[in-house]
Design a protein around this motif. Structure first.
Motif, PDB file in Angstrom:
ATOM      1  N   LEU A 136       0.858  -1.181   0.000  1.00 33.25           N
ATOM      2  CA  LEU A 136       0.000   0.000   0.000  1.00 33.25           C
ATOM      3  C   LEU A 136       0.896   1.234   0.000  1.00 33.25           C
ATOM      4  O   LEU A 136       1.840   1.316   0.790  1.00 33.25           O
ATOM      5  N   LYS A 137       0.601   2.168  -0.893  1.00 32.03           N
ATOM      6  CA  LYS A 137       1.408   3.387  -0.929  1.00 32.03           C
ATOM      7  C   LYS A 137       0.559   4.572  -0.463  1.00 32.03           C
ATOM      8  O   LYS A 137      -0.559   4.781  -0.947  1.00 32.03           O
ATOM      9  N   ILE A 138       1.095   5.320   0.452  1.00 32.77           N
ATOM     10  CA  ILE A 138       0.426   6.525   0.958  1.00 32.77           C
ATOM     11  C   ILE A 138       1.148   7.733   0.366  1.00 32.77           C
ATOM     12  O   ILE A 138       2.208   8.143   0.842  1.00 32.77           O
ATOM     13  N   ARG A 139       0.564   8.285  -0.699  1.00 31.33           N
ATOM     14  CA  ARG A 139       1.203   9.411  -1.400  1.00 31.33           C
ATOM     15  C   ARG A 139       0.690  10.723  -0.796  1.00 31.33           C
ATOM     16  O   ARG A 139      -0.248  11.347  -1.281  1.00 31.33           O
ATOM     17  N   LEU A 140       1.347  11.131   0.285  1.00 30.42           N
ATOM     18  CA  LEU A 140       0.984  12.350   0.989  1.00 30.42           C
ATOM     19  C   LEU A 140       1.408  13.581   0.195  1.00 30.42           C
ATOM     20  O   LEU A 140       2.290  13.494  -0.660  1.00 30.42           O
ATOM     21  N   PRO A 141       0.800  14.731   0.480  1.00 25.27           N
ATOM     22  CA  PRO A 141       1.317  15.969  -0.097  1.00 25.27           C
ATOM     23  C   PRO A 141       2.801  16.116   0.217  1.00 25.27           C
ATOM     24  O   PRO A 141       3.285  15.635   1.255  1.00 25.27           O
ATOM     25  N   GLU A 142       3.539  16.769  -0.670  1.00 26.19           N
ATOM     26  CA  GLU A 142       4.996  16.799  -0.594  1.00 26.19           C
ATOM     27  C   GLU A 142       5.531  17.260   0.759  1.00 26.19           C
ATOM     28  O   GLU A 142       6.625  16.888   1.158  1.00 26.19           O
ATOM     29  N   ALA A 143       4.789  18.086   1.471  1.00 21.62           N
ATOM     30  CA  ALA A 143       5.300  18.643   2.720  1.00 21.62           C
ATOM     31  C   ALA A 143       5.286  17.659   3.882  1.00 21.62           C
ATOM     32  O   ALA A 143       5.817  17.965   4.955  1.00 21.62           O
ATOM     33  N   PHE A 144       4.712  16.484   3.682  1.00 22.27           N
ATOM     34  CA  PHE A 144       4.501  15.561   4.791  1.00 22.27           C
ATOM     35  C   PHE A 144       5.264  14.261   4.584  1.00 22.27           C
ATOM     36  O   PHE A 144       5.554  13.855   3.469  1.00 22.27           O
ATOM     37  N   ARG A 145       5.561  13.596   5.712  1.00 24.13           N
ATOM     38  CA  ARG A 145       6.175  12.268   5.705  1.00 24.13           C
ATOM     39  C   ARG A 145       5.489  11.408   6.763  1.00 24.13           C
ATOM     40  O   ARG A 145       4.930  11.918   7.743  1.00 24.13           O
ATOM     41  N   MET A 146       5.529  10.101   6.558  1.00 22.21           N
ATOM     42  CA  MET A 146       5.028   9.193   7.584  1.00 22.21           C
ATOM     43  C   MET A 146       6.087   9.030   8.667  1.00 22.21           C
ATOM     44  O   MET A 146       7.284   8.920   8.372  1.00 22.21           O
ATOM     45  N   VAL A 190       3.974  -1.694  11.684  1.00 19.24           N
ATOM     46  CA  VAL A 190       3.945  -2.214  10.321  1.00 19.24           C
ATOM     47  C   VAL A 190       5.107  -1.601   9.552  1.00 19.24           C
ATOM     48  O   VAL A 190       5.307  -0.385   9.606  1.00 19.24           O
ATOM     49  N   PRO A 191       5.884  -2.402   8.842  1.00 18.51           N
ATOM     50  CA  PRO A 191       7.035  -1.851   8.119  1.00 18.51           C
ATOM     51  C   PRO A 191       6.614  -0.932   6.979  1.00 18.51           C
ATOM     52  O   PRO A 191       5.625  -1.182   6.298  1.00 18.51           O
ATOM     53  N   PHE A 192       7.373   0.149   6.794  1.00 15.54           N
ATOM     54  CA  PHE A 192       7.087   1.092   5.707  1.00 15.54           C
ATOM     55  C   PHE A 192       8.385   1.772   5.289  1.00 15.54           C
ATOM     56  O   PHE A 192       9.389   1.750   6.017  1.00 15.54           O
ATOM     57  N   ASP A 193       8.349   2.377   4.117  1.00 16.48           N
ATOM     58  CA  ASP A 193       9.492   3.108   3.583  1.00 16.48           C
ATOM     59  C   ASP A 193       9.170   4.588   3.616  1.00 16.48           C
ATOM     60  O   ASP A 193       8.254   5.043   2.925  1.00 16.48           O
ATOM     61  N   VAL A 194       9.897   5.344   4.394  1.00 11.55           N
ATOM     62  CA  VAL A 194       9.580   6.752   4.579  1.00 11.55           C
ATOM     63  C   VAL A 194       9.764   7.552   3.294  1.00 11.55           C
ATOM     64  O   VAL A 194       9.080   8.557   3.070  1.00 11.55           O
ATOM     65  N   ALA A 200      -4.042 -10.710   6.256  1.00  8.80           N
ATOM     66  CA  ALA A 200      -5.262 -11.173   5.607  1.00  8.80           C
ATOM     67  C   ALA A 200      -6.469 -10.547   6.284  1.00  8.80           C
ATOM     68  O   ALA A 200      -6.389 -10.082   7.433  1.00  8.80           O
ATOM     69  N   GLY A 201      -7.588 -10.519   5.553  1.00  8.96           N
ATOM     70  CA  GLY A 201      -8.816  -9.994   6.146  1.00  8.96           C
ATOM     71  C   GLY A 201      -8.755  -8.488   6.366  1.00  8.96           C
ATOM     72  O   GLY A 201      -8.020  -7.767   5.706  1.00  8.96           O
ATOM     73  N   ARG A 202      -9.525  -8.013   7.345  1.00  7.45           N
ATOM     74  CA  ARG A 202      -9.583  -6.578   7.616  1.00  7.45           C
ATOM     75  C   ARG A 202      -8.414  -6.131   8.471  1.00  7.45           C
ATOM     76  O   ARG A 202      -8.106  -6.745   9.501  1.00  7.45           O
ATOM     77  N   GLN A 203      -7.772  -5.047   8.052  1.00  4.23           N
ATOM     78  CA  GLN A 203      -6.678  -4.443   8.793  1.00  4.23           C
ATOM     79  C   GLN A 203      -6.954  -2.951   8.956  1.00  4.23           C
ATOM     80  O   GLN A 203      -7.355  -2.287   7.994  1.00  4.23           O
ATOM     81  N   GLU A 204      -6.747  -2.458  10.174  1.00  2.77           N
ATOM     82  CA  GLU A 204      -6.936  -1.034  10.441  1.00  2.77           C
ATOM     83  C   GLU A 204      -5.598  -0.434  10.836  1.00  2.77           C
ATOM     84  O   GLU A 204      -4.994  -0.839  11.835  1.00  2.77           O
ATOM     85  N   LEU A 205      -5.151   0.512  10.033  1.00  2.00           N
ATOM     86  CA  LEU A 205      -3.838   1.117  10.226  1.00  2.00           C
ATOM     87  C   LEU A 205      -3.986   2.546  10.726  1.00  2.00           C
ATOM     88  O   LEU A 205      -4.886   3.279  10.305  1.00  2.00           O
ATOM     89  N   LYS A 206      -3.081   2.922  11.600  1.00  2.86           N
ATOM     90  CA  LYS A 206      -2.981   4.313  12.053  1.00  2.86           C
ATOM     91  C   LYS A 206      -1.602   4.820  11.669  1.00  2.86           C
ATOM     92  O   LYS A 206      -0.579   4.238  12.044  1.00  2.86           O
ATOM     93  N   ILE A 207      -1.593   5.888  10.900  1.00  2.00           N
ATOM     94  CA  ILE A 207      -0.334   6.449  10.402  1.00  2.00           C
ATOM     95  C   ILE A 207      -0.147   7.819  11.017  1.00  2.00           C
ATOM     96  O   ILE A 207      -0.993   8.706  10.872  1.00  2.00           O
ATOM     97  N   VAL A 208       0.943   7.982  11.730  1.00  3.05           N
ATOM     98  CA  VAL A 208       1.313   9.285  12.283  1.00  3.05           C
ATOM     99  C   VAL A 208       2.208   9.972  11.258  1.00  3.05           C
ATOM    100  O   VAL A 208       3.149   9.364  10.729  1.00  3.05           O
TER     101      VAL A 208
END
Length: 636
Positions: free
Chosen positions: A580-590, A600-604, A615-623
């Motif tokens: 899953l890619k979270i393409r935030l506005p340029e001014a922001f980072r995860m 959950v692993p991610f690439d900043v 699998a199934g339903r997953q609920e993510l919170k991204i700061v």
């Protein structure tokens, strides 16, 4: 003084125009097509209102019937309309003060029977029926919800157009009415399937199996497309019955390919005509690679559906054809001084690279057809060769605003051909062939190019407010013409170019390089960054994929430095990875991504969140960070 044309509710197939004449008299017209009781077939309905300006004594309105219209037309004319002249060709009325409305229904085919009449009530009932029908048909459009009203309107209308057109290249066009082409027709019905209209996909593929331009044309390309799309239909729907119903046809195609390979001096498919407009015969690479992909993919489908006998018979045939292509390809490609890689149209021809691709007619046609070879997976999509191939296209003039450039005659940039065809008398673009290019850049995760192509198509690839596009469209100016021109519209494949891109931006599968089987799933990998500005939301609901339906919802709450994500992952078939890619506005980072109490692993840098193994339903919170943290002073 012209207002319009535009569509009712900005997307429904009800055309509305208005005009104010020099005396201030106002004319409004609405038209649509619908079925009515008592008549077989569709009728055209027209409502025109005339408002006579306070300072004008009267206005005039003329209706031209055309040939044989008297038996196919009904009118409801108010008393305020008085006949000035009347003949078999038409009627002219004078209209008195006030606002008055005339209603008309017209049959494009059979004469109207006496039971069919027209009135305000009949018009309104037909309009209500038309609106209800299309809103019901468009229920699956809820698969893809984006925070841009114009995009949603275009999506709805193009789906309506293509649900009418189906496999047909065009309807109503003088040059392409009720015709078909490969690969365009298969691309159009596949995209309908990917938007939830599986039955339209199945019916379209079934109809196309019996259609061909015939010997002497590019029939091998047609055959390869029939195999590849038939296999994709199974991967998307797991509808085994479709494959079983048409197995004899698919086997026949494979046997034709086997015979050709045995008789060809290079072990390839027989030399054939490049395409409709280019008659030269050669071993065209896109014919060969699409044929190879078709044999391989259908063999894998037979294996999955229990026909191991057919798998064992034809999977080696695919490998044999690929080996023959490999042999010819080693001496065909050219390493460019700029580091890119040129792939010619055909093997064993010595074709040289184009310094400027669309400077010549042959280069322009290269630009249209060669991406179909690139999209087959013959070259690994994430490999260095594909990167270099894309670099050649992008570095030598293949695209303009992300659209495929095309120069039919050719015409020098800045010039025009006085006797040229509309859509082609200046250099321009041909988005009918865009789907293969889109699959290519999407598979390479070129998000910014996908976004560029998407908005290039919205702005310059269709009529404004009515979303019609033909085969080719001019970009340059032509004296005395205010607007650019297009050829042969509407076209289902051009419509599917935008629809496909929207789907690829939101949901995309990858396929195993060796087997062609669906392998991984990528979500939201090319969404415009503006779609995740604070308070906006992207939603995908039960969208069909080769792994089963997928749903997700990304809600941006950047004012609170967070993004909320809910994902319902497919459960029908296993996947190698889910990203899953979270393409935030340029001014922001995860900053952090959590699912419950687990990180959950991610690439900043890329914004990619790895959901593999879940699998199934997953609920993510991204700061997220804030603009202040990044040293930015930007409003949310």
């Amino acid at each position: 003084r012209l207002n319009g044309p535009y569509l009712a509710e900005k997307y429904l197939p009800m055309l509305e125009t208005a005009y104010t004449d020099g005396s201030g008299n106002r004319y409004r017209q609405s038209s649509f097509a619908a079925e009515v009781s008592g008549h077989e077939g569709v009728l055209a309905f027209v409502r025109m209102s005339v408002t006579v300006a306070p300072g004008a004594e009267s206005a005039q309105l003329r209706l031209d019937f055309g040939d044989d219209a008297g038996s196919r037309c009904r009118l409801s004319v108010p008393d305020a309309f008085s006949v000035v002249s009347e003949s078999d060709e038409g009627i002219t009325w004078e209209v008195s003060q006030g606002t008055h409305v005339i209603y008309l229904c017209w049959s494009p085919e059979a004469p109207l029977n006496e039971a069919v009449q027209i009135s305000a009530e009949v018009f309104q009932a037909a309009e209500k029926s038309m609106v209800a029908y299309w809103k019901n048909e468009l229920a699956p459009v809820s698969h893809f919800q984006v925070p841009e009203a114009h995009v949603m309107n275009v999506q709805r209308n193009l789906l309506m157009q293509n649900l009418i057109l189906r496999w047909r290249y065009s309807l109503g066009s003088v040059v392409y009415h009720d015709s078909f082409y490969q690969p365009e027709s298969s691309d159009a019905v596949q995209t309908l399937g990917e938007f939830g209209h599986a039955e339209a996909y199945r019916e379209g593929l079934g109809a196309l199996l019996n259609m061909t331009k015939g010997e002497g044309y590019y029939i091998n390309w047609e055959r390869g497309e029939k195999l590849t799309h038939g296999a994709h239909y199974y991967f998307l729907t797991r509808d085994k019955s479709f494959v079983e119903e048409h197995t004899d046809t698919f086997v026949e195609i494979c046997e034709i390919f086997r015979k050709q390979m045995a008789e060809d001096e290079y072990g390839l498919l027989t030399k054939q005509r490049q395409c409709g407009d280019i008659p030269e015969v050669a071993h065209y690479i896109f014919h060969q690679t699409v044929g190879w992909q078709g044999i391989r993919d259908m063999a894998e489908v037979w294996k999955a559906t229990g026909r191991t006998d057919l798998y064992e018979r034809y999977r080696p045939l695919a490998d044999q054809l690929k080996a023959a292509i490999d042999k010819g390809m080693t001496e065909a490609v050219t390493d460019m001084d700029d580091g890119s890689l040129f792939v010619p149209r055909a093997l064993y021809t010595g074709e040289q690279p184009y310094a400027a691709i669309t400077e010549t007619r042959i280069g322009s046609y290269w630009n249209l057809v060669i991406p179909y070879a690139f999209a087959t997976g013959y070259w690994p999509m994430d490999g260095p060769e594909m990167t270099r191939i894309a670099d050649y296209m992008h570095g030598h003039g293949a695209t303009f605003l992300g659209l495929l450039r095309f120069n039919y005659y050719p015409t020098p940039i800045g010039s025009f051909r006085r006797d040229g065809l509309p859509g082609y008398y200046t250099t321009g673009v041909d988005n009918v062939y865009l789907p293969a290019y889109l699959r290519m850049i999407a598979a390479q995760d070129m998000a910014e190019r996908q976004v560029l192509t998407f908005y290039g198509k919205l702005a310059h690839g269709m009529t404004r407010n009515t979303y019609i596009s033909g085969e080719g469209s001019t970009l340059g100016e032509r004296p005395s013409e205010y607007y650019r021109s297009t050829y042969g519209g509407p076209t289902s494949a051009n419509n599917c170019a935008l629809l496909l891109n929207l789907r690829l931006m939101l949901v995309r599968e990858s396929f195993n390089h060796e087997t062609g089987l669906p392998e991984s799933l990528y979500l939201a990998h090319a969404t415009p960054r503006e779609w995740l500005e604070g308070g906006k939301e992207i939603a995908v609901d039960a969208a069909p994929t080769c792994f089963g339906p997928v749903s997700y919802r990304i809600t941006s709450r950047l004012a609170e430095q967070r993004v909320e994500v809910t994902v319902d992952l497919p459960t029908r078939d296993a996947m190698k990875e889910i990203k899953l890619k979270i393409r935030l506005p340029e001014a922001f980072r995860m900053v952090t991504v959590t699912c419950g109490d687990a990180e959950v692993p991610f690439d900043v840098e890329t914004g990619v969140v790895d959901l593999s193994g879940l699998a199934g339903r997953q609920e993510l919170k991204i700061v997220t960070s804030s603009p202040e943290i990044l040293g930015k002073d930007l409003a949310i």
